[in-house]
Scaffold this active site. Sequence first.
Site, mmCIF file in Angstrom:
data_model
loop_
_atom_site.group_PDB
_atom_site.id
_atom_site.type_symbol
_atom_site.label_atom_id
_atom_site.label_comp_id
_atom_site.label_asym_id
_atom_site.label_seq_id
_atom_site.Cartn_x
_atom_site.Cartn_y
_atom_site.Cartn_z
ATOM 1 N N ASP A 1 48.068 38.278 46.412
ATOM 2 C CA ASP A 1 46.913 39.836 46.739
ATOM 3 C C ASP A 1 45.524 38.934 47.541
ATOM 4 O O ASP A 1 44.976 39.939 48.779
ATOM 5 C CB ASP A 1 46.081 39.647 45.269
ATOM 6 C CG ASP A 1 45.805 41.113 45.314
ATOM 7 O OD1 ASP A 1 46.372 42.224 45.808
ATOM 8 O OD2 ASP A 1 44.191 41.261 44.984
ATOM 9 N N LYS B 1 43.736 40.435 51.281
ATOM 10 C CA LYS B 1 42.637 41.183 51.705
ATOM 11 C C LYS B 1 42.270 40.332 52.854
ATOM 12 O O LYS B 1 40.914 40.793 53.534
ATOM 13 C CB LYS B 1 41.650 40.367 50.515
ATOM 14 C CG LYS B 1 42.205 40.821 49.539
ATOM 15 C CD LYS B 1 41.018 40.509 48.089
ATOM 16 C CE LYS B 1 41.638 41.857 46.182
ATOM 17 N NZ LYS B 1 41.128 41.223 45.382
#
Length: 385
Positions: free
Chosen positions: A243, A247
Amino acid sequence: MNVVAPHIAESPLPPPVALVRTARAARARTLAVGVIGPGRVGSALLEQLRAAQPRLEREISLVLNLRGVVASRQMWLDSDDPELNARQHRAQTWRPSDLDEFAAHVRGNEGRHALLVDCSASEDVVARYPVWLAAGIHVVTPNKLAGSGSLERWRAIRAAGIDGGAHFRCEATVCAGLPVVQTLRDLIDTGDELIDIEGMFSGTLAWLCNRYDGSRPFSALLREAHALGYTEPDPRADLSGIDVARKLVILAREAGLPLSLADVEVESLVPRVLDELPLDDCMRQLHEFDAPMSARLAEAHAGGGVLRHVGKLDRSGRVSVRLVVLPREHTFAHTRLTDNVVQFRTRRYHDNPLLVQGPGAGPEETAAGVFADLLRVAESLEPRP
Ligand SMILES: NC(=O)c1ccc[n+]([C@@H]2O[C@H](COP(=O)([O-])OP(=O)(O)OC[C@H]3O[C@@H](n4cnc5c(N)ncnc54)[C@H](OP(=O)(O)O)[C@@H]3O)[C@@H](O)[C@H]2O)c1
C-alpha cells in the site's frame, strides 16, 4: 455653499441588492456530480456535500447537483425532468448498476459541467476513466489503482484529460485528507526542484512502531490494531508494504518520474510462512511475527534508535519501502498515534525540509480530501448556470 458628505465620497455605498444578485448569477456555476461507491468514504462524502451546499451556493455561487449514486449492484439516478423532481422531492429511480449509463446520465446532453467521484476500489471503474475524461467528464478519486496501476493506463488517463479538457485529481490516494499531492504539485509548478520525498505513509505501521517497545509481543499489538480497525481486514495488506509502495508510485508519477510498482524495492514484514495462508489461519498464527520483529527491535535498541516504517523516493527514481532504525531525535520518531508524516526535500526546502503531518486515514478525512479536489475542479470551471 456646496456640502459634500465626506463619508459618501470616500466610501461608496454597497451596490443595490438587485445588482449583487445579477453579479452573482453571472458567476454562478453548476456542477453535476455522480458518486461511485457509497461505502465508508462515499457515504461520508455524500454527507459532507449535503452539509456544505448552502454555504457554497451563498458564498461562492457554486451549486453541486447530485445526479446519482452507484454501488456494485444498484444505482440511484435522479430524474432528468426538473418539474417531476420539483413535484416529487427529486424523483429517484433505482436500477441495476451500469457504469456507462450512469456516466451518461450524470453528464446529460446540455453541455453541463459534470464530475464523477470514484470512491470504490474497483478496476472496472478505473478502466473507464480514459473514456469519461475524453468525453469531458472530470474524475476525482481516493482509489489508488489508477495512479499506481499500469503506466500505459495512467498515461492514457492523463492524455484523455488533456484531449477532453477534463481534470483528473487524486489527492486522497496519498495520506487521505492531508495535502500531499497538492503540495508536491505546487512545489513543481512554481519551479522548485525535488530532491527526495521521505515519510511514514502507513498509519497502521506508524501506530505499531510507536507502541512496540518490547514490553508486549508484536503479535499482541497487531491483534489490538486489528480490533481497533487500524489495519485492513487482512493485516498482511498493511505489513506487506504494498500500500505504501502504491502511494510512492503515485507521487513519483506526479513528480514526472514514470515509475511502476515493479520499480519499488519493498521489504515485506510478513513472514513467508504466513504469505499464502487463508485469513483465518493467518490470524491464528500471528505469533510468527514475534521472533523476527523482536530481533529488529533489539538491533534498534542496541544502536540507541527507534524502528520506523519509511518510504522514500528520490529524484533519480530510486524508491524503497522498509523498516529502518532512526535516531531518537529524528522527526519521524516523534509522531503520534496513527499519524502520517511526509517530508519534501527540494532546492528551496533543502536544509529545513517541508513537512506535512497528521492523521492519514479514516473515511471522513479521506472524503474531505476528495471534496477539496472536487472544489478545485469547480473553481477552475467557467461560469455556467
Ligand atoms: N477508508 C479509508 O480510510 C481510505 C483512506 C484512503 C483511501 N481509501 C480508498 O477509498 C476507496 C473507498 O474506500 P472505503 O473504505 O469507502 O471502501 P468500502 O467501504 O469498501 O466501499 C467501496 C464502495 O465501492 C462500491 N463498489 C465496488 N465495486 C464497484 C463497482 N464496480 N461499481 C460501483 N461501485 C462499486 C461498493 O459497493 P457495494 O457495497 O455494492 O459492493 C462500496 O459502496 C478505496 O479505493 C480505498 O482504497 C480509503
